[in-house]
Design an enzyme around this catalytic site. Structure first.
Site, short mmCIF file in Angstrom:
data_model
loop_
_atom_site.label_atom_id
_atom_site.label_comp_id
_atom_site.label_asym_id
_atom_site.label_seq_id
_atom_site.Cartn_x
_atom_site.Cartn_y
_atom_site.Cartn_z
N HIS A 278 -7.15 -5.00 10.32
CA HIS A 278 -6.93 -4.81 8.88
C HIS A 278 -5.61 -5.42 8.42
CE1 HIS A 278 -5.01 -0.75 10.03
NE2 HIS A 278 -4.05 -1.40 9.42
N ASP B 234 -7.52 -2.92 14.36
CA ASP B 234 -8.89 -3.30 14.02
C ASP B 234 -8.93 -4.53 13.11
OD1 ASP B 234 -7.94 -2.28 11.64
OD2 ASP B 234 -9.39 -0.63 11.50
N ASP C 103 0.82 -1.21 0.00
CA ASP C 103 0.00 0.00 0.00
C ASP C 103 0.85 1.26 0.00
OD1 ASP C 103 0.91 -0.50 2.59
OD2 ASP C 103 -1.07 -0.97 3.37
N GLU D 174 -9.75 -2.13 5.55
CA GLU D 174 -10.40 -1.82 6.82
C GLU D 174 -11.63 -2.70 7.03
OE1 GLU D 174 -8.80 -0.09 8.71
OE2 GLU D 174 -8.13 1.84 7.94
C1 F6R Z 1 1.26 -1.25 6.04
C2 F6R Z 1 0.16 -2.17 6.22
C3 F6R Z 1 -0.71 -2.10 7.43
C4 F6R Z 1 0.10 -2.33 8.71
C5 F6R Z 1 -0.80 -2.21 9.94
C6 F6R Z 1 0.00 -2.36 11.21
O1 F6R Z 1 1.91 -1.49 4.81
O2 F6R Z 1 -0.08 -2.97 5.37
O3 F6R Z 1 -1.72 -3.05 7.35
O4 F6R Z 1 0.68 -3.59 8.64
O5 F6R Z 1 -1.45 -0.99 9.93
O6 F6R Z 1 0.85 -1.26 11.34
P1 F6R Z 1 1.98 -1.25 12.47
O7 F6R Z 1 2.95 -2.32 12.09
O8 F6R Z 1 2.61 0.11 12.34
O9 F6R Z 1 1.31 -1.50 13.75
#
Ligand code: F6R
Length: 262
Positions: A138, A136, A67, A143
């Site tokens: 994701h 959450d 992403d 989401e």
């Molecule tokens: C980022 C991504 C997100 C993160 C998630 C956890 O490329 O794909 O799904 O893996 O938001 O983020 P952290 O690791 O910062 O807690």
């Protein structure tokens, strides 16, 4: 589905790095799917160390990132282009032309998303997809209530995700509202998937993903439908699992498993 629980985030990151190295040693031109965020930092650090000290080779590897924030230029310190460059790519010998990250600044998001999906297919699909998980549930920026069949697309971020990610931005700086993200359906097409999680803040999302019902309210739970998924957790992230003793029993008995099981 295999669940590996380590005492610390560092141990979890090193175990995950071993798995990536195993993939690259078996297939030097493997295609990796990669996340950003705080979770994979230990993994990337260990991969860089393995490259520098043990000759782990990335010269034939291709990568696709999950992403990117819409509207951030590649050199913005919070862009995922910048993150990947700083934390991994500039330290390893991956050819620049083998790196794919969604564009946050395309003037045609629809065409870009279709092109991105086609590039993944043209490269033979993703051999090993690495994931983090949001509080959450994701995966990538899928989401809650994202379609479990979704493809690469532009997505409105949940308020919770914007709040979670605000810590990376300067005080007063606006966290982008939109991101371009691989879909759940895109992720599920990877040949193998590993999800990393550390810390108690992820415990509920992790328990939902592994032991809850498959639901778009926790998009990581869709991984239950995949045939080859590995969860790497530290003790904090594993804190709300009900079947911990069983997962640990499986890991303790792995070497003795009859050939052809798994
Ligand atoms: C980022 C991504 C997100 C993160 C998630 C956890 O490329 O794909 O799904 O893996 O938001 O983020 P952290 O690791 O910062 O807690």
């Amino acid at each position: 589905m295999e669940v590996v629980i380590k005492e610390t985030c560092e141990q979890m990151s090193k175990a995950a790095a071993q798995e990536v190295a195993k993939t690259l040693n078996a297939k030097p031109n493997a295609v990796l799917g990669l996340p950003t965020g705080s979770t994979p930092l230990g993994l990337y650090k260990e991969l860089v160390r393995m490259h520098e000290n043990e000759g782990l080779d990335f010269s034939q590897v291709t990568t696709f990132n999950l992403d990117e924030y819409a509207g951030l230029k590649q050199d913005h310190p919070q862009s995922y282009h910048y993150f990947m460059q700083e934390n991994l790519f500039k330290h390893i010998n991956i050819p620049r032309q083998n790196i794919y990250i969604p564009s946050g600044t395309t003037d045609n998001y629809l065409a870009f998303c279709q092109w991105y999906e086609q590039r993944i297919r043209d490269c033979g699909g993703i051999d090993l997809q690495v994931l983090g998980i949001g509080s959450d549930g994701h995966i990538a920026f899928n989401e809650p209530t994202s379609s479990l069949g979704s493809r690469t697309r532009i997505k409105t971020l949940a308020k919770q995700t914007i709040d979670d990610n605000a810590r990376f931005f300067k005080a007063g700086e606006k966290v982008p509202t939109y991101a371009i993200t691989m879909g759940v359906g895109t992720i599920l097409e990877a040949h193998r998937i590993m999800l990393l999680a550390n810390g108690e803040a992820k415990a509920e999302a992790v328990a939902g993903a592994i032991e809850g019902p498959v639901t778009s309210m926790n998009t990581a739970s869709a991984l239950q439908l995949h045939k080859d998924v590995l969860f790497f957790l530290d003790r904090g992230a594993a804190g709300k699992l009900k079947m911990t003793a069983y997962y640990e029993w499986i890991q303790a008995n792995l070497p003795g498993a009859p050939a052809g099981t798994g």
